[in-house]
Structure formats: C-alpha cells, structure tokens
Scaffold this motif. Structure first.
Motif, short mmCIF file in Angstrom:
data_model
loop_
_atom_site.label_atom_id
_atom_site.label_comp_id
_atom_site.label_asym_id
_atom_site.label_seq_id
_atom_site.Cartn_x
_atom_site.Cartn_y
_atom_site.Cartn_z
N UNK A 265 0.81 -1.23 0.00
CA UNK A 265 0.00 0.00 0.00
C UNK A 265 0.84 1.27 0.00
N UNK A 266 1.91 1.30 0.80
CA UNK A 266 2.77 2.48 0.81
C UNK A 266 3.43 2.70 -0.54
N UNK A 267 3.81 1.62 -1.21
CA UNK A 267 4.41 1.73 -2.53
C UNK A 267 3.41 2.29 -3.54
N UNK A 268 2.17 1.83 -3.49
CA UNK A 268 1.14 2.32 -4.41
C UNK A 268 0.86 3.80 -4.19
N UNK A 269 0.78 4.21 -2.93
CA UNK A 269 0.56 5.62 -2.63
C UNK A 269 1.70 6.47 -3.19
N UNK A 270 2.93 5.99 -3.01
CA UNK A 270 4.08 6.75 -3.50
C UNK A 270 4.08 6.82 -5.03
N UNK A 271 3.73 5.71 -5.70
CA UNK A 271 3.74 5.70 -7.17
C UNK A 271 2.71 6.68 -7.73
N UNK A 272 1.50 6.66 -7.19
CA UNK A 272 0.44 7.51 -7.72
C UNK A 272 0.63 8.98 -7.34
N UNK A 273 1.31 9.23 -6.23
CA UNK A 273 1.49 10.62 -5.77
C UNK A 273 2.96 11.02 -5.80
N UNK A 274 3.74 10.39 -6.67
CA UNK A 274 5.19 10.62 -6.69
C UNK A 274 5.52 12.08 -7.01
N UNK A 275 4.81 12.66 -7.98
CA UNK A 275 5.13 14.03 -8.37
C UNK A 275 4.88 15.01 -7.22
N UNK A 276 3.85 14.74 -6.42
CA UNK A 276 3.59 15.60 -5.26
C UNK A 276 4.65 15.38 -4.18
N UNK A 277 5.10 14.12 -4.04
CA UNK A 277 6.12 13.82 -3.04
C UNK A 277 7.42 14.55 -3.37
N UNK A 278 7.84 14.48 -4.64
CA UNK A 278 9.06 15.16 -5.07
C UNK A 278 8.90 16.67 -4.92
N UNK A 279 7.72 17.18 -5.28
CA UNK A 279 7.48 18.61 -5.12
C UNK A 279 7.55 19.02 -3.66
N UNK A 280 7.09 18.15 -2.77
CA UNK A 280 7.18 18.46 -1.35
C UNK A 280 8.60 18.53 -0.85
N UNK A 281 9.44 17.62 -1.35
CA UNK A 281 10.87 17.67 -0.98
C UNK A 281 11.50 18.96 -1.45
N UNK A 282 11.21 19.35 -2.70
CA UNK A 282 11.75 20.60 -3.24
C UNK A 282 11.23 21.80 -2.48
N UNK A 283 9.94 21.78 -2.17
CA UNK A 283 9.33 22.90 -1.47
C UNK A 283 9.91 23.04 -0.06
N UNK A 284 10.14 21.89 0.60
CA UNK A 284 10.71 21.95 1.95
C UNK A 284 12.09 22.57 1.93
N UNK A 285 12.88 22.24 0.91
CA UNK A 285 14.22 22.82 0.82
C UNK A 285 14.19 24.29 0.47
N UNK A 286 13.31 24.69 -0.45
CA UNK A 286 13.27 26.09 -0.86
C UNK A 286 12.73 26.96 0.26
#
Length: 287
Positions: A265-286
C-alpha cells in the motif's frame, strides 16, 4: 595547410561530444551501484518470501527457480494480519484528514491574520521541530493515559494531530496567496469560514496533496508510538504486529511475506502521488 585544418576540425568536433557522452555514462555507474545496494534489502525480502523452507544462503537463493506462494497464503490466512492492516489504515487515513484540516487552519491564521503574540507562538511551534520525538514520548504517554486513551484507536490518533512541520509548510505556502483574493471575498460578504473553505483551500491543493502523501507514509510506517500506546494484540498496527511475530513460532518466509504485504500500500501511494512527493521535498528545501 588550411585544407588539412579543415579536415581535422570536423573530426575533433565529432570526437568532443562523444567524449562527453562517455563521461556521462561513466557517472551513471556509481549511481547504479548505489541504487542496487539500496534495493538489495527489499529484493532479499521478496526472494526469501518466495522460498519457504529453503535455507537462506547467499547468493544461491537468488538463483533458485523453485518459487512458492505458500508464505503469502499463510500470511493472508492469519487472523491477526487483516485486523492489523485495518488498524493501520484507520490510523493513517484519519490522521491524514485531521492533520491536513488543523494544519491548514493554523497555517491560514499564521500567514494571513494579525493577532497578539503571533510571531512568538509561531516560533514556539518551530522550536518543537528541534526536539527529538523520543524525548516527548514519555510525557505524551502519561497525558494520553490520564484521559483514558491508551490501547484505543482515538488515543493512538490524537497525539499525531498537532503536526508542527505540516503547519509550517502550510503557512509558508499560504503567504504567497494574494491578499486581494481574501479582500474580494470579504467584500462579497463571505465570512472567515467561507473564505477559508472557498478561497484558501482551493489555492492550496498542491501542498495538501504533498502533505497528504508525507503524513500517510509517516503513519503507515510509524512504530514507536503504536508500540508504546497499544497493549492488546487486536489493536496493533502492522509494524508492531510484525515485530511481535518475530517472538512467535513463525517461519522467516512468512514474516518476509507479511512485510511485503505491508509494503505494497505504501508503494502504491508513492507511485500515484510521486510528483507531489518530489514537489514536497523541493518545497521543503526552498522554503
């Protein structure tokens, strides 16, 4: 002489891009090796789960073609694992909804409202991020115990609702929302709740999706607080339940199969929401 130079220049021009491509390909080699080392524990978990009753010998087990799903059948037939999966789903989904609700409300207040002590309260919240979670687990346990929340689902969820990091990200995102939108809504007669629901939340969909991904993964993989707060096996989440299986007479293949089932389930959530996850990492850094 000039003719020789003209013949050499195209050759040099062709050779330079080729050298650049070779260097770029060489750079990928250490990245591939690091990626293989990172995936090795997961691959080993899957391989062991597909070979029940086979001694774990590396690298022989990776080349064993005698695959069996008996460990997965035994894991899914267990009466505890479906219950633990349901508890984990409730814990993760309800926490996501409540964290996003309260974090967005607090972020809106800190970003767009003016009130006495706003900066002091905000920096107190930020200071909470610098305190290791392990230091607060004992007072948190005592407080939840005083209100009768131990070994209950609501007692498991309640302490996770106040998420300082989620509030911080919501506040930073909402600062970029133009004040003119809020003023226009108020001129049209909208109250505070209507402004929050109809103006602010639609503008924050990207950060809500990002935080939802983060919070779900945090709670799905949470171990320490559920281990402390839940004493009854029927109230365990998957992480705590699988940890308890190690003390029982359960085969290693069944334990690995249960871990794979928990991971899906965690893998499926990450796959479908990967672009938001990556954007969150970028946003946290900026931010």
């Amino acid at each position: 002489m000039s003719a020789i130079t003209e013949r050499r220049e195209p050759f040099a021009a062709r050779r330079a891009p080729r050298a650049v491509r070779v260097r770029k390909q060489l750079i990928h080699i250490p990245m591939i090796l690091i990626g293989a080392l990172t995936l090795f524990p997961f691959i080993s978990m899957v391989v062991i789960s597909l070979h029940p009753g086979v001694p774990v010998q590396v690298p022989e087990i990776f080349f064993n073609t005698d695959i069996s799903l008996d460990a997965y059948r035994q894991a899914l037939r267990s009466s505890n694992i479906p219950r633990w999966a349901l508890n984990t789903t409730i814990y993760s989904v309800v926490s996501v909804v409540l964290v996003l609700l309260f974090a967005s409300m607090a972020g809106y207040a800190f970003a767009k409202k003016r009130f006495l002590g706003r900066e002091v309260i905000f920096w107190v919240f930020i200071a909470m991020l610098m305190i290791p979670y392990q230091l607060t687990i004992i007072p948190q346990y005592l407080l939840v115990g005083q209100i009768g929340g131990l070994d209950t689902m609501w007692g498991l969820i309640l302490p996770t609702v106040a998420n300082a990091q989620a509030m911080f990200l919501m506040r930073q995102f909402m600062q970029d929302i133009p004040d003119e939108l809020i003023d226009a809504a108020k001129i049209d007669g909208a109250g505070e709740l209507r402004v929050y629901w109809s103006v602010i939340l639609p503008q924050t969909k990207p950060i809500l999706a990002t935080l939802g991904t983060f919070v779900f993964l945090w709670h799905w993989n949470d171990f320490l607080w559920p281990l402390v707060a839940q004493q009854s096996p029927e109230n365990y989440v998957l992480t705590v339940g699988l940890n308890g299986l190690q003390a029982q007479n359960v085969s290693l293949a069944t334990l690995m199969a249960s871990a794979v089932v928990m991971f899906i389930p965690a893998l499926l959530v990450f796959i479908f929401l990967q672009r938001y996850f990556v954007r969150g990492v970028m946003m946290s850094g900026i931010k």
